[in-house]
Design an enzyme around this catalytic site. Structure first.
Site, mmCIF file in Angstrom:
data_model
loop_
_atom_site.group_PDB
_atom_site.id
_atom_site.type_symbol
_atom_site.label_atom_id
_atom_site.label_comp_id
_atom_site.label_asym_id
_atom_site.label_seq_id
_atom_site.Cartn_x
_atom_site.Cartn_y
_atom_site.Cartn_z
ATOM 1 N N ASP A 22 -13.058 -22.844 18.732
ATOM 2 C CA ASP A 22 -11.997 -23.843 18.641
ATOM 3 C C ASP A 22 -10.688 -23.086 18.428
ATOM 4 O OD1 ASP A 22 -10.088 -25.657 17.807
ATOM 5 O OD2 ASP A 22 -11.451 -26.818 16.550
ATOM 6 N N PHE A 56 -12.229 -27.685 10.838
ATOM 7 C CA PHE A 56 -11.595 -28.913 11.320
ATOM 8 C C PHE A 56 -11.615 -28.884 12.838
ATOM 9 C CE2 PHE A 56 -8.337 -31.774 12.754
ATOM 10 C CZ PHE A 56 -8.500 -32.871 11.919
ATOM 11 N N LYS A 115 -2.478 -28.323 21.162
ATOM 12 C CA LYS A 115 -1.286 -28.029 20.357
ATOM 13 C C LYS A 115 -0.240 -27.218 21.118
ATOM 14 C CE LYS A 115 -3.121 -28.635 15.674
ATOM 15 N NZ LYS A 115 -2.200 -29.697 15.243
#
Length: 426
Positions: A247, A156, A276
């Site tokens: 990532d 993702f 995040k």
């Protein structure tokens, strides 16, 4: 003001008029696009690892904005940083030097393998920047006319058109074709699949230019990377000139028990991304790279809000607090405690629960594939027991509390999950 004071204040019941009627979900749904399947909660305040809904019901938050609220809710350091910066300067254009941006970039460079930082607003934007940087590097340095980026199945990487293409999960891509060309998918932790792809895709003007991969797959079921696999990836990239991109949007900024996920794997990426937890809940993203592959020139990539004084000032306070208060040690200790407790629960329900896995405070409880019970079922049952959890796919329940979670709070969450599963399996 201490964190305990904020918790105590948040525990005080709201004014009698503020919780006199249920939250109006109908009017909400009329005005807001239905891009989320929402759980039946309306949250209005929080302190530490706890949140309260509009009816005054208290919950232990093991979602943390999906691995985002690094210091929990209303942490005094963030309250002070937000107040100080909004009173000073909150936004100016990147046409000018921004001292707070420079300080945050220096902290990140000094605490990672990166040499340069580009700031944006989210993980998707950070990954988009990495994709663009890799493509320019491919054209200008590797002289590849049609570069290909390898990504992993069940990954993702975001919701923009390029990052949703990089995300090798058809459920996120449905109805959004034609997708962006130049991506090819391989199995995670399967080095043979990578070697075959590089060989087969090296044809004519096409060549593999980069590998974009998560050190631990979050949305793909909380699946840690294999050390031998990642070391071989690094070797392949060194031998071929292919860029290795990590990532770290979900696993970075201390969530794994180390500041960066790549530290678990014994290799360094050429480019990596963060978001995040970087801002502790304030929207910020960063794409970081080694100096040799920083080929961007003025005007080739930009972000209006990226790296403004407000977000950088707050994010720097989060970074400094992680370091000053040795929060990584708490992540390691509480992560071990959580996994041990989840394994004990799994042992009580062997017909329903399979593997427990994760790093630090990103952990997954996998339900067996041959049963009807889903991750959403467990999440709903846990809500009834006063704990917020989040799925990571249909069969994995994800545990991502704030990094300041206490031993007592982990025990409370484990007891609630045990009760929830007992109810579901009765």
């Amino acid at each position: 003001m201490s964190l305990q004071t904020l918790v105590d204040q948040a525990t005080i019941p709201p004014d009698s008029g503020s919780a006199s009627s249920p939250f109006d979900t109908d009017s909400f749904n009329e005005a807001v696009m239905s891009t989320y399947g929402r759980f039946p909660l309306a949250l209005e305040r929080g302190a530490g690892c706890r949140v309260w809904d509009t009816q005054g019901q208290e919950y232990l938050d093991f979602v943390a904005g999906i691995a985002t609220c690094t210091l929990g809710h209303a942490h005094p350091v963030m309250v002070e940083a937000v107040t100080r910066q909004i009173q000073k300067l909150h936004h100016v254009s990147n046409l000018y030097y921004i001292p707070e941006q420079g300080e945050l970039a220096k902290w990140l460079v000094n605490h990672s393998c990166a040499d340069r930082v580009f700031f944006c607003n989210s993980g998707a934007e950070a990954n988009e920047a990495a994709i663009k940087l890799a493509r320019k590097y491919a054209h200008t340095v590797l002289e590849i006319e049609k570069p290909i980026i390898l990504t992993a199945h069940a990954s993702f990487h975001g919701r923009t058109l390029a990052t949703v293409t990089a995300t090798a999960q058809p459920k996120y891509q449905k109805y959004f074709d034609p997708l962006v060309p130049g991506f090819h998918y391989v199995n995670y932790n399967d080095i043979n699949a990578v070697e075959v792809a590089i060989s087969e895709l090296d044809e004519g003007d096409y060549r593999v230019a980069a590998i974009l991969i998560e050190p631990l797959q979050g949305e793909g079921g909380v699946r840690p990377g294999d050390v031998a696999y990642f070391k071989k990836l690094r070797q392949i990239c060194d031998e071929t000139g292919i860029l290795l991109i990590f990532d770290e949007v979900q696993v970075g900024m201390g969530r794994s028990g180390k500041l960066w996920g790549y530290e678990h794997l014994g290799v360094e990426p050429d480019i990596f991304t963060s978001a995040k937890g970087l801002g502790g809940g304030i929207p910020i993203g960063a794409m970081m790279s080694k100096k040799f592959c920083d080929v961007f020139q003025p005007g080739e990539h930009a972000s209006t809000f990226g790296g403004n004084p407000f977000v950088c000032g707050v994010a720097l306070s989060v970074c400094q607090t992680l370091e000053r208060e040795n929060i990584l040690q708490n992540v390691q200790d509480r992560g071990e405690q959580l996994r041990s407790g989840l394994r004990a629960i799994a042992a009580k329900y062997p017909q329903h629960i399979g593997e427990v896995r994760g790093w630090g405070l990103i952990n997954g409880l996998e339900l067996r594939a041959n049963i009807e019970l889903t991750a959403a079922d467990v999440v709903n049952a846990a809500i009834n027991e006063g704990v917020l959890l989040v799925p990571a796919g249909p069969k994995v329940v994800r545990f991502v509390p704030p990094l300041i979670v206490t031993e007592a709070e982990v025990n409370t969450a484990l007891e609630a999950v045990d009760r929830a599963i007992a109810t579901l399996t009765a």
